[in-house]
Design a protein around this motif. Structure first.
Motif, PDB file in Angstrom:
ATOM      1  N   UNK A   1       2.475  16.824   1.484  1.00  0.00           N
ATOM      2  CA  UNK A   1       3.814  16.539   2.109  1.00  0.00           C
ATOM      3  C   UNK A   1       3.091  15.704   3.262  1.00  0.00           C
ATOM      4  N   UNK A   2       1.973  15.422   3.545  1.00  0.00           N
ATOM      5  CA  UNK A   2       1.546  14.483   4.587  1.00  0.00           C
ATOM      6  C   UNK A   2       2.028  13.239   4.556  1.00  0.00           C
ATOM      7  N   UNK A   3       2.721  12.598   5.453  1.00  0.00           N
ATOM      8  CA  UNK A   3       3.124  11.520   5.455  1.00  0.00           C
ATOM      9  C   UNK A   3       2.430  10.240   5.115  1.00  0.00           C
ATOM     10  N   UNK A   4       2.879   9.378   3.918  1.00  0.00           N
ATOM     11  CA  UNK A   4       1.724   8.561   3.379  1.00  0.00           C
ATOM     12  C   UNK A   4       1.243   7.339   4.569  1.00  0.00           C
ATOM     13  N   UNK A   5       2.116   7.301   5.629  1.00  0.00           N
ATOM     14  CA  UNK A   5       1.750   6.311   6.436  1.00  0.00           C
ATOM     15  C   UNK A   5       0.545   6.697   7.208  1.00  0.00           C
ATOM     16  N   UNK A   6       0.376   8.030   7.357  1.00  0.00           N
ATOM     17  CA  UNK A   6      -0.561   8.714   8.048  1.00  0.00           C
ATOM     18  C   UNK A   6      -1.749   8.689   7.356  1.00  0.00           C
TER      19      UNK A   6
ATOM     20  N   UNK B   1      -7.243   5.682   6.478  1.00  0.00           N
ATOM     21  CA  UNK B   1      -8.178   4.830   5.596  1.00  0.00           C
ATOM     22  C   UNK B   1      -8.403   3.391   6.441  1.00  0.00           C
ATOM     23  N   UNK B   2      -7.666   3.301   7.611  1.00  0.00           N
ATOM     24  CA  UNK B   2      -7.998   1.943   8.238  1.00  0.00           C
ATOM     25  C   UNK B   2      -6.863   0.863   7.860  1.00  0.00           C
ATOM     26  N   UNK B   3      -5.587   1.146   7.404  1.00  0.00           N
ATOM     27  CA  UNK B   3      -4.593   0.342   7.003  1.00  0.00           C
ATOM     28  C   UNK B   3      -3.522   0.659   7.880  1.00  0.00           C
ATOM     29  N   UNK B   4      -3.608   0.628   8.858  1.00  0.00           N
ATOM     30  CA  UNK B   4      -2.525   0.786  10.046  1.00  0.00           C
ATOM     31  C   UNK B   4      -2.084  -0.701  10.087  1.00  0.00           C
ATOM     32  N   UNK B   5      -0.840  -1.010  10.275  1.00  0.00           N
ATOM     33  CA  UNK B   5      -0.302  -2.317  10.204  1.00  0.00           C
ATOM     34  C   UNK B   5      -0.028  -3.147   8.926  1.00  0.00           C
ATOM     35  N   UNK B   6      -0.700  -2.577   7.707  1.00  0.00           N
ATOM     36  CA  UNK B   6      -0.857  -3.289   6.471  1.00  0.00           C
ATOM     37  C   UNK B   6       0.061  -2.627   5.600  1.00  0.00           C
TER      38      UNK B   6
ATOM     39  N   UNK C   1       0.744  -1.077   0.016  1.00  0.00           N
ATOM     40  CA  UNK C   1       0.288   0.140   0.033  1.00  0.00           C
ATOM     41  C   UNK C   1       0.855   1.340   0.064  1.00  0.00           C
ATOM     42  N   UNK C   2       1.861   1.355   0.782  1.00  0.00           N
ATOM     43  CA  UNK C   2       2.725   2.538   0.879  1.00  0.00           C
ATOM     44  C   UNK C   2       3.603   2.615  -0.455  1.00  0.00           C
TER      45      UNK C   2
END
Length: 207
Positions: free
Chosen positions: A107-112, A117-122, A91-92
């Motif tokens: 410039x917002x971090x893409x991880x953020x 969108x609910x993909x933390x950890x993926x 995803x990143x």
């Protein structure tokens, strides 16, 4: 403003719709409804310039879309049934690639963005290992850094859970609140809260 005049489309020997006219202005969301086979997806593809109508014209800010194709592409984001997500990438990596080719100055971090969108950890999992709903979230995350004026979305709520549906609804509201436009199809009852929602119903062959 997007204006559609007298649009008609046939597939094989079957008339999907004819004499179809409507407009969408800044701040408006147009929801297209209709039974399966009524031509909803085909209409979206015509609006994106991915197919040509049999009759009629599509205008953008007063100019025919065919004569302003480059401007049209710069102002339009389309997410269809084919999500455009590269399955071999994470995803990143998908977002990094999309942001680079779009020229967006976010410039917002893409991880953020992925967290939102609910993909933390993926973030680092290959997209081929994700569910269809998660892949759709990757595709929709691209909208958060796009600066396009018109979003054209085919069933954006499909395969999303309740939290995902609510997030997408808020994303659409933000787009129209900022003066952008949204055209979408959906079979689902969704918590849309946009200020101006227009409806266009396509009955098979009879708009």
């Amino acid at each position: 403003m997007l204006e559609v005049h007298g649009l008609a489309c046939e597939r094989g020997e079957r008339l999907l719709f004819e004499d179809l006219s409507f407009s969408v202005r800044g701040g408006e969301l147009l929801r297209i409804a209709g039974v399966n086979g009524s031509g909803k997806t085909t209409l979206l593809r015509l609006l994106c310039g991915l197919a040509l109508p049999d009759e009629g014209e599509i205008h953008w800010d007063g100019d025919k879309v065919r004569t302003t194709s480059e401007q049209w592409r710069r102002q339009t984001s389309y997410i269809g049934h084919n999500l455009g997500v590269k399955l071999e990438l994470t995803p990143l990596e998908n977002l990094e690639f999309s942001r680079a080719i779009s020229g967006a100055n976010s410039t917002e971090p893409l991880e953020a963005l992925l967290d939102r969108v609910g993909l933390y950890g993926f973030e680092y999992d290959p997209c081929r290992t994700l569910s269809q709903g998660q892949r759709r979230r990757v595709a929709l995350a691209r909208l958060m850094f796009t600066q396009t004026r018109l979003w054209i979305l085919d069933e954006p709520f499909v395969a999303l859970d309740v939290a995902g549906i609510e997030f997408v609804a808020s994303l659409l509201k933000h787009q129209t609140d900022q003066g952008g436009m949204v055209i979408l199809t959906t079979h689902q009852d969704t918590p849309l809260q946009n200020k101006i929602i227009k409806e266009l119903s396509l009955d098979a062959g009879n708009p």
